[in-house]
Design a protein around this motif. Structure first.
Motif, mmCIF file in Angstrom:
data_model
loop_
_atom_site.group_PDB
_atom_site.id
_atom_site.type_symbol
_atom_site.label_atom_id
_atom_site.label_comp_id
_atom_site.label_asym_id
_atom_site.label_seq_id
_atom_site.Cartn_x
_atom_site.Cartn_y
_atom_site.Cartn_z
ATOM 1 N N LEU A 182 0.825 -1.205 0.000
ATOM 2 C CA LEU A 182 0.000 0.000 0.000
ATOM 3 C C LEU A 182 0.863 1.261 0.000
ATOM 4 O O LEU A 182 0.531 2.256 -0.647
ATOM 5 C CB LEU A 182 -0.930 -0.006 1.213
ATOM 6 C CG LEU A 182 -2.004 -1.100 1.217
ATOM 7 C CD1 LEU A 182 -2.825 -1.039 2.500
ATOM 8 C CD2 LEU A 182 -2.914 -0.985 0.003
ATOM 9 N N ARG A 183 1.972 1.227 0.715
ATOM 10 C CA ARG A 183 2.848 2.405 0.740
ATOM 11 C C ARG A 183 3.516 2.627 -0.610
ATOM 12 O O ARG A 183 3.744 3.770 -1.016
ATOM 13 C CB ARG A 183 3.913 2.252 1.827
ATOM 14 C CG ARG A 183 3.399 2.459 3.235
ATOM 15 C CD ARG A 183 4.540 2.622 4.217
ATOM 16 N NE ARG A 183 5.399 1.455 4.260
ATOM 17 C CZ ARG A 183 5.193 0.398 5.030
ATOM 18 N NH1 ARG A 183 4.131 0.358 5.813
ATOM 19 N NH2 ARG A 183 6.029 -0.620 5.028
ATOM 20 N N LEU A 184 3.834 1.553 -1.297
ATOM 21 C CA LEU A 184 4.513 1.692 -2.582
ATOM 22 C C LEU A 184 3.580 2.167 -3.686
ATOM 23 O O LEU A 184 4.026 2.737 -4.681
ATOM 24 C CB LEU A 184 5.129 0.352 -3.001
ATOM 25 C CG LEU A 184 6.350 -0.120 -2.212
ATOM 26 C CD1 LEU A 184 6.821 -1.465 -2.739
ATOM 27 C CD2 LEU A 184 7.477 0.898 -2.290
ATOM 28 N N SER A 185 2.306 1.914 -3.533
ATOM 29 C CA SER A 185 1.371 2.251 -4.598
ATOM 30 C C SER A 185 1.242 3.756 -4.761
ATOM 31 O O SER A 185 1.324 4.519 -3.810
ATOM 32 C CB SER A 185 0.000 1.652 -4.296
ATOM 33 O OG SER A 185 -0.945 2.108 -5.236
ATOM 34 N N GLU A 188 -4.086 5.824 -3.259
ATOM 35 C CA GLU A 188 -4.356 5.758 -1.835
ATOM 36 C C GLU A 188 -5.000 4.413 -1.512
ATOM 37 O O GLU A 188 -5.642 3.794 -2.366
ATOM 38 C CB GLU A 188 -5.282 6.897 -1.419
ATOM 39 C CG GLU A 188 -4.621 8.263 -1.543
ATOM 40 C CD GLU A 188 -5.454 9.362 -0.926
ATOM 41 O OE1 GLU A 188 -6.619 9.092 -0.591
ATOM 42 O OE2 GLU A 188 -4.935 10.478 -0.780
ATOM 43 N N PRO A 189 -4.872 3.939 -0.263
ATOM 44 C CA PRO A 189 -5.439 2.639 0.094
ATOM 45 C C PRO A 189 -6.925 2.522 -0.212
ATOM 46 O O PRO A 189 -7.403 1.469 -0.593
ATOM 47 C CB PRO A 189 -5.168 2.552 1.602
ATOM 48 C CG PRO A 189 -3.976 3.399 1.819
ATOM 49 C CD PRO A 189 -4.095 4.531 0.832
ATOM 50 N N ARG A 190 -7.682 3.602 -0.052
ATOM 51 C CA ARG A 190 -9.121 3.493 -0.294
ATOM 52 C C ARG A 190 -9.430 3.297 -1.777
ATOM 53 O O ARG A 190 -10.526 2.904 -2.141
ATOM 54 C CB ARG A 190 -9.845 4.727 0.248
ATOM 55 C CG ARG A 190 -9.551 6.026 -0.480
ATOM 56 C CD ARG A 190 -10.446 7.136 0.072
ATOM 57 N NE ARG A 190 -10.269 8.376 -0.656
ATOM 58 C CZ ARG A 190 -9.355 9.288 -0.380
ATOM 59 N NH1 ARG A 190 -8.516 9.070 0.612
ATOM 60 N NH2 ARG A 190 -9.260 10.395 -1.080
ATOM 61 N N VAL A 191 -8.447 3.615 -2.647
ATOM 62 C CA VAL A 191 -8.620 3.346 -4.069
ATOM 63 C C VAL A 191 -8.220 1.909 -4.373
ATOM 64 O O VAL A 191 -8.866 1.203 -5.134
ATOM 65 C CB VAL A 191 -7.791 4.338 -4.910
ATOM 66 C CG1 VAL A 191 -7.949 4.037 -6.387
ATOM 67 C CG2 VAL A 191 -8.212 5.776 -4.603
ATOM 68 N N LEU A 192 -7.130 1.464 -3.761
ATOM 69 C CA LEU A 192 -6.686 0.090 -3.954
ATOM 70 C C LEU A 192 -7.645 -0.903 -3.313
ATOM 71 O O LEU A 192 -7.919 -1.961 -3.858
ATOM 72 C CB LEU A 192 -5.301 -0.099 -3.336
ATOM 73 C CG LEU A 192 -4.105 0.363 -4.156
ATOM 74 C CD1 LEU A 192 -2.847 0.252 -3.325
ATOM 75 C CD2 LEU A 192 -3.965 -0.458 -5.415
ATOM 76 N N LEU A 224 -0.245 -0.170 10.237
ATOM 77 C CA LEU A 224 -1.121 -0.369 9.084
ATOM 78 C C LEU A 224 -2.498 0.231 9.341
ATOM 79 O O LEU A 224 -3.115 0.801 8.437
ATOM 80 C CB LEU A 224 -1.241 -1.862 8.769
ATOM 81 C CG LEU A 224 -2.040 -2.226 7.512
ATOM 82 C CD1 LEU A 224 -1.520 -1.470 6.290
ATOM 83 C CD2 LEU A 224 -1.990 -3.728 7.260
ATOM 84 N N HIS A 225 -2.986 0.144 10.580
ATOM 85 C CA HIS A 225 -4.284 0.741 10.912
ATOM 86 C C HIS A 225 -4.246 2.249 10.695
ATOM 87 O O HIS A 225 -5.164 2.836 10.106
ATOM 88 C CB HIS A 225 -4.652 0.424 12.361
ATOM 89 C CG HIS A 225 -5.956 1.020 12.792
ATOM 90 N ND1 HIS A 225 -6.039 2.185 13.529
ATOM 91 C CD2 HIS A 225 -7.234 0.625 12.557
ATOM 92 C CE1 HIS A 225 -7.311 2.472 13.745
ATOM 93 N NE2 HIS A 225 -8.053 1.551 13.170
ATOM 94 N N PHE A 226 -3.180 2.884 11.144
ATOM 95 C CA PHE A 226 -3.057 4.326 10.942
ATOM 96 C C PHE A 226 -3.002 4.657 9.453
ATOM 97 O O PHE A 226 -3.639 5.600 8.982
ATOM 98 C CB PHE A 226 -1.802 4.848 11.640
ATOM 99 C CG PHE A 226 -1.520 6.297 11.351
ATOM 100 C CD1 PHE A 226 -2.199 7.296 12.020
ATOM 101 C CD2 PHE A 226 -0.591 6.656 10.384
ATOM 102 C CE1 PHE A 226 -1.952 8.636 11.740
ATOM 103 C CE2 PHE A 226 -0.336 7.986 10.095
ATOM 104 C CZ PHE A 226 -1.019 8.980 10.780
ATOM 105 N N PHE A 227 -2.260 3.863 8.712
ATOM 106 C CA PHE A 227 -2.063 4.154 7.293
ATOM 107 C C PHE A 227 -3.367 4.064 6.509
ATOM 108 O O PHE A 227 -3.652 4.909 5.666
ATOM 109 C CB PHE A 227 -1.031 3.183 6.714
ATOM 110 C CG PHE A 227 -0.658 3.486 5.286
ATOM 111 C CD1 PHE A 227 0.196 4.529 4.985
ATOM 112 C CD2 PHE A 227 -1.159 2.726 4.243
ATOM 113 C CE1 PHE A 227 0.540 4.819 3.675
ATOM 114 C CE2 PHE A 227 -0.820 3.004 2.928
ATOM 115 C CZ PHE A 227 0.035 4.053 2.649
ATOM 116 N N ILE A 228 -4.180 3.036 6.775
ATOM 117 C CA ILE A 228 -5.389 2.862 5.966
ATOM 118 C C ILE A 228 -6.534 3.744 6.438
ATOM 119 O O ILE A 228 -7.467 4.010 5.678
ATOM 120 C CB ILE A 228 -5.859 1.390 5.937
ATOM 121 C CG1 ILE A 228 -6.306 0.925 7.320
ATOM 122 C CG2 ILE A 228 -4.782 0.495 5.377
ATOM 123 C CD1 ILE A 228 -6.923 -0.459 7.314
#
Length: 302
Positions: A182-185, A188-192, A224-228
């Motif tokens: 997710l960080r490399l993409s 944003e996570p909500r799109v992935l 990961l919780h913070f990131f997403i």
């Protein structure tokens, strides 16, 4: 390198080709080198031994092997990890275990720090298209297995003394690679990840970061919780006050270790993983003691 000696310390490091043969990505004439499809327990066990052996070497020695493997075999590894070869006679529990604990997944965890891994998952090449699907595939697999993992982690089983620790390891490994993807993409996570998937994933991560505070599983769950969740817009009763423009991250300097230049850098046309301020510095780095760039520079399809 088909036979594995009992003492791994006397075994030469396994090469990129050795790993590719083990994963079924290339053929080998060596007797016993290839594992027949369907014998996945043996493949996963041997992968663990291969990785254990190579971890005995320095990080620099390992990175040379990982660079060559990723340049040649990363797209095929991701493809196989998405389309796992499930043996027809496996029971449902074995299939669930295989979703997150398999040789291809373990290889991706080992190479996730390499520049080639970064390039592949950011690439717009059609060769890298499976990489765009992989985060959602991995998140769905994790959520399939998460209730069982949570149950096994929360209590020890006298009949299976190592089950609790293994479940912690599988959970942490899966979340680690998902966070990296997710960080490399560029998205944003909500799109992935669909919003419903993010909500379900967030529920587990929120519990685990508290329940396993102070250990690796809790730490990776919290990150990961913070990131997403930090990127999901929330309704606000009042408009946000104007904020200062974001500070741009400092660019990496020229790849020649002694050069501090950070602007107008040109990427190596072959591997596209390092950048230089001028052709002279590229040549100097190629001949640099240790030959770091020379050893890790490979052409790729992505």
């Amino acid at each position: 390198m088909a036979a594995l000696p009992h003492n791994l310390q006397t075994t030469p490091a396994f090469t990129a080709s050795d790993f590719a043969v083990l994963l079924g990505l290339r053929e080998s004439a060596a007797p016993g080198a290839q594992i027949p499809e369907g014998n996945e327990y043996a493949r996963t066990s041997r992968m663990d031994l291969y990785l254990r052996r190579n971890r005995q070497d320095s990080g620099e020695q390992q990175s040379v092997i990982w660079a060559k493997f990723c340049a040649q075999y990363l797209p095929a590894t991701v493809e196989r990890c998405i389309n796992l070869p499930f043996p027809a006679d496996w029971d449902p529990n074995a299939v669930e275990d295989f979703l997150l604990d398999n040789a291809w997944m373990n290889m991706l965890v080992a190479v996730q720090h390499t520049p080639y891994f970064n390039r592949y998952f950011r690439s717009s090449s059609p060769v890298a298209d499976p990489g765009k699907r992989f985060p959602q595939v991995l998140a769905e697999r994790f959520l399939t297995l998460a209730p069982r993992l949570e149950h096994e982690i929360s209590r020890s089983s006298p009949g299976h003394p190592g089950r609790q620790e293994r479940s912690k390891f599988v959970a942490a490994k899966s979340l680690l690679i998902l966070g990296t993807l997710l960080r490399l993409s560029r998205l944003e996570p909500r799109v992935l990840l669909p919003r419903q998937l993010v909500a379900r994933l967030s529920s587990f991560l929120r519990r685990w970061k508290t329940r396993h505070h102070g250990v690796f599983l809790g730490a990776i769950s919290g990150r990961l919780h913070f990131f997403i969740t930090a990127r999901i817009p929330r309704p606000s009763p009042a408009p946000d006050p104007p904020s200062e423009p974001p500070v741009k991250p400092m660019r990496k300097p020229c790849s020649l270790p002694s050069c501090p230049v950070r602007d107008n850098l040109q990427t190596c046309g072959r591997c596209r993983t390092v950048r230089y301020c001028c052709i002279d510095h590229q040549r100097a780095h190629w001949e640099h003691p240790g030959g770091e760039h020379k050893l890790k520079c490979h052409e790729t399809l992505y």
